[in-house]
Design an enzyme around this catalytic site. Structure first.
Site, PDB file in Angstrom:
ATOM      1  N   GLU A   1      -3.065  12.629  -0.173  1.00  0.00           N
ATOM      2  CA  GLU A   1      -3.443  13.178  -1.326  1.00  0.00           C
ATOM      3  C   GLU A   1      -4.587  13.888  -1.538  1.00  0.00           C
ATOM      4  O   GLU A   1      -5.746  13.172  -0.796  1.00  0.00           O
ATOM      5  CB  GLU A   1      -3.286  11.927  -2.284  1.00  0.00           C
ATOM      6  CG  GLU A   1      -1.689  11.616  -2.666  1.00  0.00           C
ATOM      7  CD  GLU A   1      -1.919  10.497  -3.455  1.00  0.00           C
ATOM      8  OE1 GLU A   1      -0.477  10.062  -3.995  1.00  0.00           O
ATOM      9  OE2 GLU A   1      -2.837   9.875  -3.831  1.00  0.00           O
TER      10      GLU A   1
ATOM     11  N   LYS B   1       5.180   4.565  -1.534  1.00  0.00           N
ATOM     12  CA  LYS B   1       4.484   5.495  -2.509  1.00  0.00           C
ATOM     13  C   LYS B   1       5.004   6.685  -2.379  1.00  0.00           C
ATOM     14  O   LYS B   1       5.103   7.376  -3.373  1.00  0.00           O
ATOM     15  CB  LYS B   1       2.890   5.493  -1.853  1.00  0.00           C
ATOM     16  CG  LYS B   1       2.199   4.154  -2.192  1.00  0.00           C
ATOM     17  CD  LYS B   1       0.683   4.413  -1.618  1.00  0.00           C
ATOM     18  CE  LYS B   1      -0.176   3.377  -1.842  1.00  0.00           C
ATOM     19  NZ  LYS B   1       0.280   1.908  -1.404  1.00  0.00           N
TER      20      LYS B   1
ATOM     21  N   HIS C   1     -12.063   0.133  -0.991  1.00  0.00           N
ATOM     22  CA  HIS C   1     -10.689   0.436  -1.755  1.00  0.00           C
ATOM     23  C   HIS C   1     -10.090  -0.810  -2.549  1.00  0.00           C
ATOM     24  O   HIS C   1      -9.168  -0.925  -2.860  1.00  0.00           O
ATOM     25  CB  HIS C   1      -9.869   1.043  -0.846  1.00  0.00           C
ATOM     26  CG  HIS C   1     -10.394   2.336  -0.364  1.00  0.00           C
ATOM     27  ND1 HIS C   1     -10.962   3.284  -0.866  1.00  0.00           N
ATOM     28  CD2 HIS C   1     -10.367   2.346   1.052  1.00  0.00           C
ATOM     29  CE1 HIS C   1     -11.421   4.075  -0.173  1.00  0.00           C
ATOM     30  NE2 HIS C   1     -11.331   3.710   1.160  1.00  0.00           N
TER      31      HIS C   1
ATOM     32  N   ARG D   1       4.562  -6.825  -9.245  1.00  0.00           N
ATOM     33  CA  ARG D   1       4.142  -8.040  -9.331  1.00  0.00           C
ATOM     34  C   ARG D   1       3.091  -8.342 -10.300  1.00  0.00           C
ATOM     35  O   ARG D   1       2.757  -7.440 -10.861  1.00  0.00           O
ATOM     36  CB  ARG D   1       3.751  -8.571  -7.911  1.00  0.00           C
ATOM     37  CG  ARG D   1       2.381  -7.634  -7.607  1.00  0.00           C
ATOM     38  CD  ARG D   1       1.952  -7.931  -6.059  1.00  0.00           C
ATOM     39  NE  ARG D   1       1.018  -7.039  -5.501  1.00  0.00           N
ATOM     40  CZ  ARG D   1      -0.213  -6.675  -6.083  1.00  0.00           C
ATOM     41  NH1 ARG D   1      -0.774  -7.480  -6.964  1.00  0.00           N
ATOM     42  NH2 ARG D   1      -1.102  -5.702  -5.360  1.00  0.00           N
TER      43      ARG D   1
END
Length: 653
Positions: A200, A116, A235, A297
């Site tokens: 973040e 990430k 999530h 994917r």
């Protein structure tokens, strides 16, 4: 063109890939484990290879076992589906080294987007906007805590190598940071063998919007429009739709262009998804959105894109993997209507979405050609602790969003699954919510409304239906009846005012059934409550020694224990705190002699790719701790024993 294809996955996605491959004339090979004996994928393929007992590290996550199976069956390509090895660059490289086509992007592209932090740095260089945060290599807790303070709370902790919501935590206050960091790292280490994280800014009203992209080996890249995946629990997405509701056309175009830029930045080939986040309260005015990550994917929610574009994305994957150019250019692609997908999981929404396990005694979906059901289960399949608990996806496509919502509600009502609890009632409650109907949802929608959404359960009084049928079976001389349920004299019909009180169990908790006969009529109360008025809508399924009452999108598992069994009915009620599922002990938060209050965290259990918090069922003192960190525990095993609270010492004593 590919002639033989091994599917390195299981369940609904394996069945879905087999369906397209068969239509293309491609021979299919499935892999399966002993835990998959009752599942459909290995029976629907042309050939099957069993690769282990059950645990994923020794089967679906074993690249060596997968490639050996491909060689044994002469497969010239491997489709990884999603999850497992689908974003494993080393596996993609191993396929290439073995001369087998990997149906997915190159190992280099997977590595570029697999981190990430690295992906965000790459996107910044490509001019794609990213969320403010820290994406660097320093991982000291004090340093990360300082960065969170500089970014400003609330913040999101994310596993660098994460996905599917694992290794992700929201931190609202500085005092919560250390515990959430440790929890995220444990989960990330277990899921990805990498406990690095990034920090973040957490947006106040975040909408999760992703764009499907496709590239080929000839340099062509297109986007197939966007999906809104904002409705999430823990999530993880549960309802997805396309196109995103109330998205201005200018923003749609900008997102599509940014997604194509992201794919071109890594020379992308194959199917991928570029995920963006935006503040839903300002998106229409500012048009601001931020890159989150790229999934290299096929996505679980790809069917909604297929429905609004009329395309088969698996066919595109196979053609691109064979070296063909993309079947269509950007100008040939367009939107039509609205599609919504609901994911059906074996879980209990009222218990923090705890996964459910066990045998499926009944499985039935709407026999309606206008309702698409992607599933890998059938009656007799066992939901094990080894894999994700998703049972099926239900997808509808209609001319507009309102019609799609209405038809999805109708489809969910007609589903019949007995043996394990599901989230069907929870999904129906979401579709009924005014905010969802109006398109006003964000990633916090479920958390804010969890009490109302998770509370849709069958009335306990519906257990009377099972008691009544059990009674009739007894009168007919049903075999294997023990305890009070074997006392035929107590169930004679025709007595005046005759009553019998017997113990039952509803979803593992003790209950009382009172049966009264007056002038030949049988009346039943469950814990003094009469049969609910919606009894006519309920269905009854018998399986093993239990009856399953299906109603309101959920089920009641009704058991008939003997007096010997009675003490074991209450989970934790007698101070014996038991593991609610098979799993690994991630952390133990109490020790012998500690005082605890009802609701205090006792230990965390990792199962089905998630951490589950196990809390004290009563006030008291910890008398025994029978578990340790990293220990594997079985479903129902006693983990701790809580005794009475320590009495205060008398004065002078």
């Amino acid at each position: 063109m590919i002639k033989s294809l091994l599917i390195a996955n299981r369940g609904e996605i394996a069945c879905r890939i087999i369906r397209t491959a068969r239509a293309m004339g491609i021979r299919t090979i499935a892999v399966a484990t002993e835990a998959d004996r009752g599942w459909l994928h290995w029976r629907e393929a042309d050939e099957a290879e069993f690769i282990g007992e059950g645990p994923a590290p020794d089967s679906y996550l074993s690249g060596r076992a997968i490639i050996e199976a491909a060689r044994k069956h002469g497969a010239d390509a491997i489709h990884p589906g999603y999850g497992f090895l689908s974003e494993n660059a080393d596996f993609a490289q191993a396929c290439a080294d073995a001369g087998i086509v990997f149906v997915g992007p190159s190992p280099e592209a997977i590595r570029s987007m697999g981190s990430k932090a690295g992906a965000k740095a790459l996107m910044e260089k490509a001019g794609v906007p990213v969320v403010p945060g820290y994406h660097g290599e320093r991982q000291q807790p004090d340093f990360l805590r300082q960065k969170a303070y500089e970014i400003g709370y609330p913040v999101m902790i994310k596993a660098v190598s994460g996905g599917g919501g694992r290794g992700m935590r929201i931190v609202n206050k500085a005092i919560e940071f250390d515990d959430q960091l440790n929890s995220a790292r444990r989960e990330a280490k277990s899921a990805f063998s990498d406990d690095r994280v990034l920090i973040e800014k957490y947006l106040a009203n975040p909408r999760h919007i992703e764009v499907q992209v496709f590239g080929d080996s000839h340099g062509n890249v297109v986007h197939l429009f966007e999906r809104d995946c904002s409705v999430q629990r823990r999530h993880q997405k549960v309802i997805e739709e396309a196109p995103a509701p109330d998205l201005p056309e200018a923003v749609r175009d900008a997102m599509g262009a940014a997604a194509v830029s992201a794919a071109r930045a890594v020379g992308y080939c194959g199917a991928g998804t570029v995920e963006f986040i935006a503040d839903g309260s300002t998106l229409a005015d500012t048009g601001e959105f931020y890159f989150m990550e790229m999934n290299t994917r096929l996505q679980v929610e790809h069917p909604v894109t297929e429905m609004i574009t009329g395309l088969d994305l698996v066919e595109w994957q196979l053609r691109v993997a064979a070296g063909e150019p993309l079947p269509k250019s950007q100008g040939q692609l367009g939107l039509r209507g609205h599609a919504i997908e609901a994911r059906i999981y074996a879980e209990d929404p009222a218990a923090d979405f705890r996964p459910a396990m066990g045998r499926l005694w009944a499985v039935g979906f709407p026999a309606d050609p206008s309702v698409r059901v992607d599933t890998g289960v059938a009656e007799g399949a066992v939901v094990s602790p080894f894999y994700d608990s998703m049972l099926a996806k239900v997808i509808v496509h209609r001319p507009d969003r309102a019609a799609a919502i209405a038809d999805l509600k109708s489809a969910l009502v007609r589903i019949r699954i007995a043996g394990v609890g599901t989230n069907i009632g929870f999904l129906s409650a979401i579709l009924d919510a005014d905010a969802f109907s109006a398109g006003r949802m964000d990633t916090g929608f479920v958390d804010r409304n969890i009490d109302r959404l998770a509370g849709r359960r069958p009335a306990r009084s519906l257990a009377a239906l099972a008691v009544r049928e059990r009674t009739h079976r007894l009168q007919a001389g049903g075999p294997g009846i023990n305890g009070p349920w074997g006392d035929y004299s107590g169930f004679e019909i025709g007595g005046l005012g005759r009553s019998v009180v017997s113990d039952i169990a509803i979803d593992g908790e003790p209950a009382r059934a009172t049966l009264t006969w007056i002038d030949g009529k049988l009346d039943i109360l469950i814990d003094d409550e009469p049969l609910a008025g919606i009894a006519g809508e309920a269905q009854l399924v018998w399986g093993g020694d239990k009856a399953f009452v299906l109603a309101a999108g959920g089920q009641l598992a009704v058991g008939f224990p003997s007096p010997v069994d009675k003490a074991s009915v209450a989970l934790g009620g007698d101070g014996h705190v038991k593991a609610p599922m098979h799993g690994r002990v991630a952390s133990v938060r109490v020790g012998t002699g500690d005082s605890v209050a009802r609701g205090d965290l006792l230990f965390t259990l990792e199962a089905m790719k998630m951490e589950h918090s196990i809390r004290a069922p009563l006030d008291g003192t910890v008398e025994q701790v029978l578990i340790a960190e990293d220990q594997q525990v079985d479903d129902g095993a006693t983990a701790l024993v809580i005794g009475p609270a320590n009495a205060e010492q008398p004065a002078g004593g």
